[in-house]
Design a protein around this motif. Structure first.
Motif, mmCIF file in Angstrom:
data_model
loop_
_atom_site.group_PDB
_atom_site.id
_atom_site.type_symbol
_atom_site.label_atom_id
_atom_site.label_comp_id
_atom_site.label_asym_id
_atom_site.label_seq_id
_atom_site.Cartn_x
_atom_site.Cartn_y
_atom_site.Cartn_z
ATOM 1 N N MET A 1 0.852 -1.208 0.000
ATOM 2 C CA MET A 1 0.000 0.000 0.000
ATOM 3 C C MET A 1 0.891 1.264 0.000
ATOM 4 S SD MET A 1 -2.932 1.136 2.721
ATOM 5 C CE MET A 1 -3.911 -0.326 2.459
ATOM 6 N N THR A 2 0.514 2.185 -0.799
ATOM 7 C CA THR A 2 1.296 3.422 -0.906
ATOM 8 C C THR A 2 1.105 4.287 0.335
ATOM 9 O OG1 THR A 2 -0.506 4.613 -1.980
ATOM 10 C CG2 THR A 2 1.050 3.431 -3.409
ATOM 11 N N LYS A 3 2.012 5.260 0.465
ATOM 12 C CA LYS A 3 1.944 6.176 1.604
ATOM 13 C C LYS A 3 0.631 6.951 1.612
ATOM 14 C CE LYS A 3 4.596 9.793 3.870
ATOM 15 N NZ LYS A 3 5.758 10.700 3.776
ATOM 16 N N GLU A 4 0.214 7.363 0.407
ATOM 17 C CA GLU A 4 -1.036 8.126 0.255
ATOM 18 C C GLU A 4 -2.228 7.269 0.672
ATOM 19 O OE1 GLU A 4 -3.536 10.514 -3.184
ATOM 20 O OE2 GLU A 4 -1.460 9.876 -3.613
ATOM 21 N N GLY A 5 -2.176 5.996 0.271
ATOM 22 C CA GLY A 5 -3.258 5.073 0.620
ATOM 23 C C GLY A 5 -3.362 4.864 2.118
ATOM 24 N N LYS A 6 -2.179 4.758 2.779
ATOM 25 C CA LYS A 6 -2.160 4.577 4.224
ATOM 26 C C LYS A 6 -2.772 5.778 4.951
ATOM 27 C CE LYS A 6 1.784 1.452 4.764
ATOM 28 N NZ LYS A 6 3.162 1.304 5.298
ATOM 29 N N GLU A 7 -2.418 6.959 4.466
ATOM 30 C CA GLU A 7 -2.936 8.199 5.080
ATOM 31 C C GLU A 7 -4.449 8.281 4.961
ATOM 32 O OE1 GLU A 7 -0.848 11.372 3.188
ATOM 33 O OE2 GLU A 7 0.959 11.136 4.427
ATOM 34 N N LYS A 8 -4.949 7.897 3.773
ATOM 35 C CA LYS A 8 -6.406 7.907 3.559
ATOM 36 C C LYS A 8 -7.105 6.927 4.498
ATOM 37 C CE LYS A 8 -6.783 9.441 -1.242
ATOM 38 N NZ LYS A 8 -7.187 9.058 -2.608
ATOM 39 N N LYS A 9 -6.482 5.759 4.654
ATOM 40 C CA LYS A 9 -7.049 4.728 5.519
ATOM 41 C C LYS A 9 -7.078 5.199 6.973
ATOM 42 C CE LYS A 9 -6.661 -0.133 6.750
ATOM 43 N NZ LYS A 9 -5.829 -1.360 6.699
ATOM 44 N N GLU A 10 -5.979 5.837 7.401
ATOM 45 C CA GLU A 10 -5.890 6.355 8.770
ATOM 46 C C GLU A 10 -6.931 7.449 9.034
ATOM 47 O OE1 GLU A 10 -1.882 7.637 9.321
ATOM 48 O OE2 GLU A 10 -1.090 5.591 9.475
ATOM 49 N N LYS A 11 -7.091 8.322 8.034
ATOM 50 C CA LYS A 11 -8.094 9.405 8.153
ATOM 51 C C LYS A 11 -9.498 8.824 8.271
ATOM 52 C CE LYS A 11 -5.754 13.266 5.874
ATOM 53 N NZ LYS A 11 -5.742 14.167 4.709
ATOM 54 N N LYS A 12 -9.758 7.794 7.457
ATOM 55 C CA LYS A 12 -11.069 7.146 7.461
ATOM 56 C C LYS A 12 -11.343 6.487 8.811
ATOM 57 C CE LYS A 12 -13.932 3.893 4.875
ATOM 58 N NZ LYS A 12 -13.951 2.850 3.825
ATOM 59 N N GLU A 13 -10.320 5.815 9.342
ATOM 60 C CA GLU A 13 -10.459 5.153 10.635
ATOM 61 C C GLU A 13 -10.690 6.157 11.761
ATOM 62 O OE1 GLU A 13 -6.901 2.852 10.980
ATOM 63 O OE2 GLU A 13 -7.681 1.171 9.779
ATOM 64 N N LYS A 14 -9.958 7.290 11.706
ATOM 65 C CA LYS A 14 -10.122 8.346 12.706
ATOM 66 C C LYS A 14 -11.528 8.934 12.663
ATOM 67 C CE LYS A 14 -5.342 9.959 13.272
ATOM 68 N NZ LYS A 14 -4.401 11.061 13.036
ATOM 69 N N LYS A 15 -12.020 9.137 11.439
ATOM 70 C CA LYS A 15 -13.355 9.701 11.245
ATOM 71 C C LYS A 15 -14.406 8.757 11.809
ATOM 72 C CE LYS A 15 -16.372 11.698 7.733
ATOM 73 N NZ LYS A 15 -16.602 11.886 6.281
ATOM 74 N N GLU A 16 -14.260 7.450 11.478
ATOM 75 C CA GLU A 16 -15.213 6.455 11.964
ATOM 76 C C GLU A 16 -15.190 6.366 13.492
ATOM 77 O OE1 GLU A 16 -14.060 2.920 9.930
ATOM 78 O OE2 GLU A 16 -15.161 3.431 8.086
#
Length: 228
Positions: free
Chosen positions: A1-16
């Motif tokens: 997974m790319t760095k950008e993908g990881k950041e998006k995933k982390e943001k999504k998890e934080k939001k949830e």
């Protein structure tokens, strides 16, 4: 997974996680509010009737007395009735000399109960500006004025407005009681009960209509006797 993908995933998890936390807090807040309401209802249901009865003559007598006489015979009557949802007192110590017609002890209690029930259904105008505005617009109902307002200039024009628009009015002894039963946090100088409210919404009228009609007829008769 790319760095950008990881950041998006982390943001999504934080939001949830944040949304889940907010949802949980709202649920807890709602449960606490419901529990508080239930506790209050239990207290009211268990409340024993306490009554201090004082031999006070009818309001017709008070309406013809001088302020000196009123001060001599004035007494306070506080009643806490079982299953009662109103705050009620009958203290004539701070009564204004223009408080005529003055509701009797029994009528005061009926009026405050009517105000309370109408307030719950939003069939009520509160305060001098709102009531005066309603009268000028042609709203029909029953006006209840506090008899212990100072300075009295604040309310002196209201009886005239009521008479001009053929709306019955009456005084009750306490602005604090009037405010409390009108569901406000502060004492209230005047309220106007308008069955159905300004928009004529008849929903909920049946809950206080019989009580309102009884008060209306009694106050109307008092106003007519005052004019005579």
């Amino acid at each position: 997974m790319t760095k950008e993908g990881k950041e998006k995933k982390e943001k999504k998890e934080k939001k949830e996680k944040k949304e889940k936390k907010e949802k949980k807090e709202k649920k807890e807040k709602k449960e606490k509010k419901e529990k508080r309401t239930e506790d209050m209802e239990i207290v009211v249901e268990e409340e024993e009737e306490e009554e201090e009865v004082v031999d006070i003559k009818s309001a017709a007598m008070f309406s013809t007395l001088s302020m000196e006489s009123v001060e001599i015979i004035s007494e306070e009557v506080i009643k806490k009735s079982k299953n009662s949802e109103i705050k009620f007192s009958y203290n004539l110590n701070a009564l204004s000399p223009i408080a005529r017609p003055l509701a009797s002890e029994q009528l005061t209690k009926k009026l405050l109960r009517t105000v309370h029930k109408a307030g719950v259904k939003k069939h009520l105008k509160r305060g001098v500006k709102e009531v005066a505005k309603g009268l000028r617009k042609g709203n029909k109902g029953l006006v209840v004025i506090a008899g212990d307002i100072s300075p009295i200039d604040v309310i002196t024009h209201l009886p005239v407005l009521c008479e001009d628009h053929s709306v019955p009015y009456v005084y009750v002894p306490s602005k604090a009681d009037l405010g409390f039963n009108a569901s406000t946090k502060r004492p209230t100088s005047v309220v106007m009960v308008i069955p159905g409210g300004s928009k004529g919404n008849i929903e909920g009228i049946e809950e206080y209509k019989k009580l309102y009609d009884a008060c209306y007829e009694e106050v109307k008769k008092m106003d007519e006797d005052l004019v005579i």
